[in-house]
Design a protein around this motif. Structure first.
Motif, PDB file in Angstrom:
ATOM      1  N   ILE A 205       0.835  -1.211   0.000  1.00 22.12           N
ATOM      2  CA  ILE A 205       0.000   0.000   0.000  1.00 22.12           C
ATOM      3  C   ILE A 205       0.864   1.252   0.000  1.00 22.12           C
ATOM      4  CG2 ILE A 205      -1.703   1.302   1.337  1.00 22.12           C
ATOM      5  CD1 ILE A 205      -2.750  -1.415   2.348  1.00 22.12           C
ATOM      6  N   TYR A 206       1.914   1.237   0.830  1.00 20.55           N
ATOM      7  CA  TYR A 206       2.796   2.410   0.943  1.00 20.55           C
ATOM      8  C   TYR A 206       3.500   2.697  -0.377  1.00 20.55           C
ATOM      9  CZ  TYR A 206       6.865   5.132   2.451  1.00 20.55           C
ATOM     10  OH  TYR A 206       7.840   6.085   2.575  1.00 20.55           O
ATOM     11  N   ASN A 207       4.015   1.652  -1.023  1.00 21.35           N
ATOM     12  CA  ASN A 207       4.756   1.872  -2.264  1.00 21.35           C
ATOM     13  C   ASN A 207       3.845   2.165  -3.437  1.00 21.35           C
ATOM     14  OD1 ASN A 207       7.857   1.268  -1.898  1.00 21.35           O
ATOM     15  ND2 ASN A 207       6.791  -0.190  -0.596  1.00 21.35           N
ATOM     16  N   LEU A 208       2.614   1.655  -3.398  1.00 18.20           N
ATOM     17  CA  LEU A 208       1.651   2.070  -4.424  1.00 18.20           C
ATOM     18  C   LEU A 208       1.349   3.561  -4.302  1.00 18.20           C
ATOM     19  CD1 LEU A 208      -0.934  -0.866  -4.561  1.00 18.20           C
ATOM     20  CD2 LEU A 208       0.586  -0.085  -6.385  1.00 18.20           C
ATOM     21  N   ILE A 220       6.657   0.690  -8.380  1.00 18.28           N
ATOM     22  CA  ILE A 220       5.718  -0.313  -8.887  1.00 18.28           C
ATOM     23  C   ILE A 220       6.415  -1.643  -9.092  1.00 18.28           C
ATOM     24  CG2 ILE A 220       6.025   0.151 -11.351  1.00 18.28           C
ATOM     25  CD1 ILE A 220       2.722  -0.608  -9.483  1.00 18.28           C
ATOM     26  N   HIS A 221       7.697  -1.612  -9.478  1.00 18.96           N
ATOM     27  CA  HIS A 221       8.462  -2.861  -9.587  1.00 18.96           C
ATOM     28  C   HIS A 221       8.619  -3.507  -8.221  1.00 18.96           C
ATOM     29  CE1 HIS A 221      10.429  -1.343 -13.556  1.00 18.96           C
ATOM     30  NE2 HIS A 221       9.211  -1.830 -13.742  1.00 18.96           N
ATOM     31  N   TYR A 222       8.769  -2.684  -7.193  1.00 20.69           N
ATOM     32  CA  TYR A 222       8.892  -3.225  -5.843  1.00 20.69           C
ATOM     33  C   TYR A 222       7.563  -3.843  -5.399  1.00 20.69           C
ATOM     34  CZ  TYR A 222      10.170  -3.498  -0.906  1.00 20.69           C
ATOM     35  OH  TYR A 222      10.440  -3.946   0.354  1.00 20.69           O
ATOM     36  N   VAL A 223       6.457  -3.236  -5.767  1.00 19.44           N
ATOM     37  CA  VAL A 223       5.140  -3.803  -5.444  1.00 19.44           C
ATOM     38  C   VAL A 223       4.970  -5.166  -6.127  1.00 19.44           C
ATOM     39  CG1 VAL A 223       2.660  -3.505  -5.788  1.00 19.44           C
ATOM     40  CG2 VAL A 223       4.050  -1.591  -4.990  1.00 19.44           C
ATOM     41  N   LEU A 224       5.365  -5.261  -7.383  1.00 18.58           N
ATOM     42  CA  LEU A 224       5.282  -6.544  -8.091  1.00 18.58           C
ATOM     43  C   LEU A 224       6.160  -7.590  -7.419  1.00 18.58           C
ATOM     44  CD1 LEU A 224       5.367  -5.297 -11.794  1.00 18.58           C
ATOM     45  CD2 LEU A 224       3.388  -6.136 -10.510  1.00 18.58           C
ATOM     46  N   TYR A 225       7.325  -7.156  -6.960  1.00 18.25           N
ATOM     47  CA  TYR A 225       8.207  -8.094  -6.258  1.00 18.25           C
ATOM     48  C   TYR A 225       7.558  -8.579  -4.961  1.00 18.25           C
ATOM     49  CZ  TYR A 225      12.068  -9.782  -3.429  1.00 18.25           C
ATOM     50  OH  TYR A 225      12.864 -10.545  -2.613  1.00 18.25           O
ATOM     51  N   LEU A 226       6.937  -7.669  -4.219  1.00 18.16           N
ATOM     52  CA  LEU A 226       6.262  -8.067  -2.978  1.00 18.16           C
ATOM     53  C   LEU A 226       5.129  -9.046  -3.258  1.00 18.16           C
ATOM     54  CD1 LEU A 226       6.092  -4.611  -1.140  1.00 18.16           C
ATOM     55  CD2 LEU A 226       7.594  -6.526  -0.599  1.00 18.16           C
ATOM     56  N   ALA A 227       4.403  -8.825  -4.332  1.00 22.43           N
ATOM     57  CA  ALA A 227       3.304  -9.729  -4.675  1.00 22.43           C
ATOM     58  C   ALA A 227       3.837 -11.112  -5.042  1.00 22.43           C
ATOM     59  CB  ALA A 227       2.494  -9.142  -5.832  1.00 22.43           C
ATOM     60  N   SER A 228       4.922 -11.147  -5.815  1.00 19.74           N
ATOM     61  CA  SER A 228       5.467 -12.446  -6.231  1.00 19.74           C
ATOM     62  C   SER A 228       6.059 -13.209  -5.052  1.00 19.74           C
ATOM     63  CB  SER A 228       6.527 -12.229  -7.319  1.00 19.74           C
ATOM     64  OG  SER A 228       7.589 -11.423  -6.846  1.00 19.74           O
ATOM     65  N   ILE A 229       6.733 -12.507  -4.141  1.00 16.72           N
ATOM     66  CA  ILE A 229       7.299 -13.208  -2.989  1.00 16.72           C
ATOM     67  C   ILE A 229       6.199 -13.652  -2.040  1.00 16.72           C
ATOM     68  CG2 ILE A 229       7.725 -11.302  -1.353  1.00 16.72           C
ATOM     69  CD1 ILE A 229      10.521 -12.535  -0.950  1.00 16.72           C
ATOM     70  N   LEU A 268      14.766  -8.560 -10.586  1.00 14.77           N
ATOM     71  CA  LEU A 268      15.649  -7.972 -11.594  1.00 14.77           C
ATOM     72  C   LEU A 268      15.090  -6.652 -12.108  1.00 14.77           C
ATOM     73  CD1 LEU A 268      16.487 -11.261 -13.517  1.00 14.77           C
ATOM     74  CD2 LEU A 268      18.067  -9.930 -12.117  1.00 14.77           C
ATOM     75  N   LEU A 269      13.769  -6.604 -12.324  1.00 19.24           N
ATOM     76  CA  LEU A 269      13.146  -5.343 -12.745  1.00 19.24           C
ATOM     77  C   LEU A 269      13.379  -4.252 -11.703  1.00 19.24           C
ATOM     78  CD1 LEU A 269       9.651  -6.212 -14.295  1.00 19.24           C
ATOM     79  CD2 LEU A 269      11.621  -5.177 -15.434  1.00 19.24           C
ATOM     80  N   PHE A 270      13.172  -4.601 -10.459  1.00 20.98           N
ATOM     81  CA  PHE A 270      13.339  -3.623  -9.383  1.00 20.98           C
ATOM     82  C   PHE A 270      14.782  -3.143  -9.299  1.00 20.98           C
ATOM     83  CE2 PHE A 270      14.554  -3.000  -4.883  1.00 20.98           C
ATOM     84  CZ  PHE A 270      13.890  -1.799  -4.666  1.00 20.98           C
ATOM     85  N   ALA A 271      15.738  -4.077  -9.365  1.00 21.44           N
ATOM     86  CA  ALA A 271      17.149  -3.686  -9.295  1.00 21.44           C
ATOM     87  C   ALA A 271      17.522  -2.777 -10.453  1.00 21.44           C
ATOM     88  CB  ALA A 271      18.035  -4.932  -9.291  1.00 21.44           C
TER      89      ALA A 271
END
Length: 858
Positions: A205-208, A220-229, A268-271
């Motif tokens: 929520i915070y990063n969105l 948004i890449h970090y949000v996708l990473y959180l969802a995948s993990i 990788l996207l986030f990095a």
């Protein structure tokens, strides 16, 4: 006979009793007595197991009896395998189990689990249950572990046989738990996982919010990473099977590798967006693309073969983690401050994942720490990455504030400069006379009257020389007097144009040491050039109450309107070009013509192109051989500059040197020459050519206190013997700052390098200094060598020079040897080395090497 039979019977009875006793002892040794008081019984130390590679049935497994004891007593861990495992334990339940008990297997990745209970050695189980059946019937209480119900009021001697199968790793922790204990454990696990996924949801929520506010793809890449993990941890922890896809344990087989692929790709996207990958190194960009491609391959492999997909997922996850840590370290080295959080985050995740994977592959013991290591590592990682993102916001804010402060400061400075410019826009700060701004305004108004005007630009070089030798204040005083006297002289003549009525002022000051004035040629009496030379050629100034007549070595350029231009810019440009030509041609007054413009434009273009030509390696070294006195043996060479410019063609060496000296580029050029000469020496020594190398130095090199130490250090770094380097200096260079020149030459001589006096006899007489200079060699100029066989005077000069060198123990080199008669004469006179076109012209390195090999072959 009856007595014998009785004895035999007693023997058989005794043997049977002994065997019965031994069996009872053996059975009691393997039997686990269950204490139900605690509500939980750990069976791991009492189990026996069998690895089934043949897909045996239950009866076959019990008949063959190839059970292995779990001697270590820890959780049974068979590593990464897809075979069937059987587990057996014999229980002694003295009192019936109170309440509902469950066979608990706290490892949710097991896909198939079947439990069979036998009593009193019977071949048919009196009770059996499977995971799939219980989950479909919804008889299992919610739990993150496999929990299979046991019969109520179970007691006595019970043999428990368990069959397990998995497509990933095979761990079989076995324990009995009462329902209340099972639910308590589920409640505690729910707290742990609730906190974990609560953190992930809060971060999502915070990063969105940050993404929609800042529009930065990193968030948004970090949000996708959180969802995948989150998906991956739901699969590994059993949480998904407990809440989301209960009754479908096979679904985990697909979700584990799919989650790993998504985690890898999103990480990788986030990095990429977080560290600004391209600013670190292009090779990391390639590595990222390869890893992302492997993540896509993993998705395909999982769809076709989920069993091998799980193994591939573990390898890919390890590769991506190592890659990201390496990228973070590269970012730290590149100066990316926030990369320290990135490295620490992925190191935490790597540590937790490593412990978990090592337990999966049965390298470290299975336990609470190993089972939750990945959970703890990922939690630490996402928190640290959040700190990194917060620090990034802080850095961006600090950069924006710094930029705003710099902008405000710059604006204030611009305002201050504008005020100063307004005050000094029309006058020179030293002489208080008009400057070029007022000149341009006045000249522009005069150009519109159709009069023939002459713009005269005068430069007094002595002013700058006095500034450097006697002080700037004295030079300013001198220049002010010169400007006032010149202005006074022009005021009494007809023809000069008044620039400002207030003083009145007839001259403008474009820069310190220069003056410019305008003449109306229609009012001028007599020729232009004598008039200008008479006006600016002589003035007398008083310095510190001493009247000093100054005969100026002035440089004066004149441009005429409309002949040479009809705008102020063009006239000033042409007058400046004429002034420069006056300096080079030693002409006091030079009137502009088209030849001057072409020459000035070429010199300016060459000056602009020279530094980049040096950097690009366009300046090439040619080698001219030096032979022994008989002309048969190669003993050395002199390096000579050649500039073959793609834009200007071949530029003469003398012009290159002159441009470099006038533009202050001699230090850069000579450093390049010394470095290239050392590389040439290395190449020749590799080809077994042990020769001396002669390098020419400029007076600017000798008066620069930094050049000689730097050049000597470069020679040592290349590993060139110092005694094989000869630095050549000219006689005329000795007359400039003699003490500084002698100091540089002494430093060269102390290093082991040799010094040659070039063009001896053509410059100022340096005989008075030969005793003070550390000279090792005299080079006789070609103007004497080329005429010595036809001119007695030149022959006498050469003979005298050779005798002088012999008396001073100096070696001699003759330049310009172009015929055999001259070579033989020099040999007879005792000249040590010869150099000239008779042997070879200057040539590139490879041509020189070929020539030297051909010479040695002959």
């Amino acid at each position: 006979m009856l007595a014998g039979r009785m004895a035999t019977f007693r023997s058989w009875a005794l043997g049977a009793a002994i065997l019965t006793l031994l069996y009872a002892l053996y059975a009691s040794a393997d039997m686990r007595e269950v204490d139900t008081a605690t509500g939980r019984v750990d069976l791991n130390s009492d189990i026996e197991y069998l690895v089934d590679n043949e897909d045996l049935s239950l009866s076959q497994v019990r008949e063959r009896g190839r059970w292995q004891k779990n001697t270590e007593g820890s959780i049974l861990n068979l590593g990464f395998t897809d075979v069937t495992a059987w587990v057996r334990v014999i229980l002694q339940i003295r009192q019936p189990l109170d309440g509902q008990w469950y066979l608990s297997i706290p490892y949710p990745l097991l896909e198939e689990v079947d439990v069979y209970l036998f009593r009193d050695g019977q071949s048919v189980p009196f009770y059996q249950v499977s995971r799939q059946t219980i989950e479909k019937q919804r008889k299992q209480p919610r739990s993150y572990k496999i929990a299979l119900p046991l019969p109520e009021n179970l007691n006595g001697e019970v043999e428990l046989v368990l069959r397990a199968r998995s497509a990933t790793s095979m761990q079989i922790p076995v324990e009995l738990q009462r329902e209340d204990q099972l639910l308590n454990h589920f409640a505690m696990e729910s707290v742990y996982w609730g906190v974990y996924f609560g953190i992930l949801c809060a971060l999502v929520i915070y990063n969105l919010f940050l993404f929609f506010s800042l529009r930065d793809l990193a968030y948004i890449h970090y949000v996708l990473y959180l969802a995948s993990i989150s998906l991956l941890m739901l699969s590994l922890s059993g949480l998904g099977n407990a809440w989301l896809w209960a009754g479908e344990p096979l679904l985990t087989r697909y979700l584990v590798p799919v989650g790993t692929a998504l985690v890898s790709f999103c990480a990788l996207l986030f990095a990429h967006s977080f560290l600004e990958w391209r600013e670190i190194s292009p090779r990391w960009e390639i590595s990222m693309k390869v890893a992302a491609g492997l993540a896509g391959v993993l998705l395909i492999v999982t769809w076709v073969d989920p069993l091998h997909g799980a193994l591939f997922a573990g390898l890919l996850g390890s590769l991506v983690i190592v890659l990201l840590i390496a990228v973070g370290i590269a970012g730290l080295r590149a100066g990316v401050t926030i990369a320290r959080y990135f490295v620490l985050a992925w190191t935490s995740f790597a540590a937790g994942t490593s412990i978990y994977l090592l337990s999966v592959f049965s390298i470290v013991p299975v336990g609470f720490v190993a089972n939750h290591a990945m959970q703890a590592g990922s939690a630490a990682e996402v928190l640290l990455l959040s700190f990194a993102l917060a620090h990034r916001i802080k850095d961006e804010r600090a950069r924006k504030l710094s930029a705003m402060r710099k902008q405000q400061l710059a604006e204030r400075q611009v305002q201050d400069l504008e005020m100063q410019s307004l005050e000094q826009a029309m006058h020179d700060s030293i002489t208080k006379l008009p400057n070029t701004s007022l000149l341009n305004q006045r000249l522009q108004s005069q150009l519109g009257k159709d009069d023939r005007l002459a713009l005269v630009l005068v430069e007094y070089p002595q002013v700058r020389e006095i500034a450097s030798s006697m002080g700037h204040n004295l030079a300013e005083e001198m220049f002010c007097q010169l400007a006032r006297k010149l202005n006074h002289t022009l005021a009494g003549l007809s023809g000069p144009v008044c620039l400002e009525q207030r003083l009145p002022a007839y001259i403008a000051i474009p820069e310190f040491g220069s003056a410019v004035f305008v003449l109306n040629l229609s009012k001028l009496v007599g020729p232009l050039e004598p008039f200008v030379e008479q006006v600016v050629g002589y003035h007398e100034v008083a310095l510190h109450s001493v009247r000093l007549p100054v005969f100026m070595n002035l440089h004066c350029g004149v441009a005429i309107s409309p002949d040479h231009g009809n705008t102020t810019e063009i006239l000033y440009q042409h007058a400046s070009a004429a002034k420069d030509r006056s300096q080079t041609s030693k002409t006091p007054v030079q009137i502009y013509n088209e030849g001057i413009s072409d020459f000035a434009r070429r010199r300016l273009d060459l000056l602009t192109a020279l530094p980049s030509a040096i950097d690009a390696g366009e300046i090439e070294l040619y080698l001219q051989p030096q032979m022994n006195r008989t002309g048969q043996e190669l003993v050395g060479f002199e390096v000579l500059l050649r500039w073959h410019s793609p834009q200007f063609g071949t530029v003469p060496p003398w012009e290159v040197i002159e441009i470099a000296e006038n533009a202050g580029l001699m230090d850069m050029l000579s450093r390049y020459v010394v470095d290239q000469a050392c590389k040439v020496m290395q190449t020749l020594r590799e080809r077994e050519l042990d020769l001396t190398c002669s390098i020419n130095l400029s007076v600017q090199n000798l008066t620069n206190s930094h050049f000689v130490p730097s050049a000597l250090a470069g020679i040592r770094e290349h590993g060139i013997p110092m005694d094989r380097i000869i630095f050549e200096v000219t006689e005329t260079s000795m007359m400039h700052n003699m003490e500084a020149v002698i100091g540089s030459l002494l430093r060269i001589a102390d290093s082991g390098c040799k010094i040659a006096l070039d063009d001896f006899g053509t410059g100022y007489s340096s005989l008075a200094y030969l005793s003070r200079l550390p000279i090792h060699e005299l080079k006789i100029d070609r103007c004497f060598i080329s005429q010595m066989c036809s001119s007695r005077n030149d022959l006498g000069i050469v003979q005298s020079t050779l005798k002088l060198a012999e008396s001073l123990s100096l070696e001699t080199v003759a330049e310009g040897v172009e015929d055999r008669q001259t070579m033989e004469a020099l040999n007879d006179l005792g000249c040590d080395r010869l150099q000239g076109y008779l042997f070879a012209k200057p040539m590139p390195l490879e041509a020189f090497c070929a020539w030297a090999q051909e010479l040695s072959a002959n």
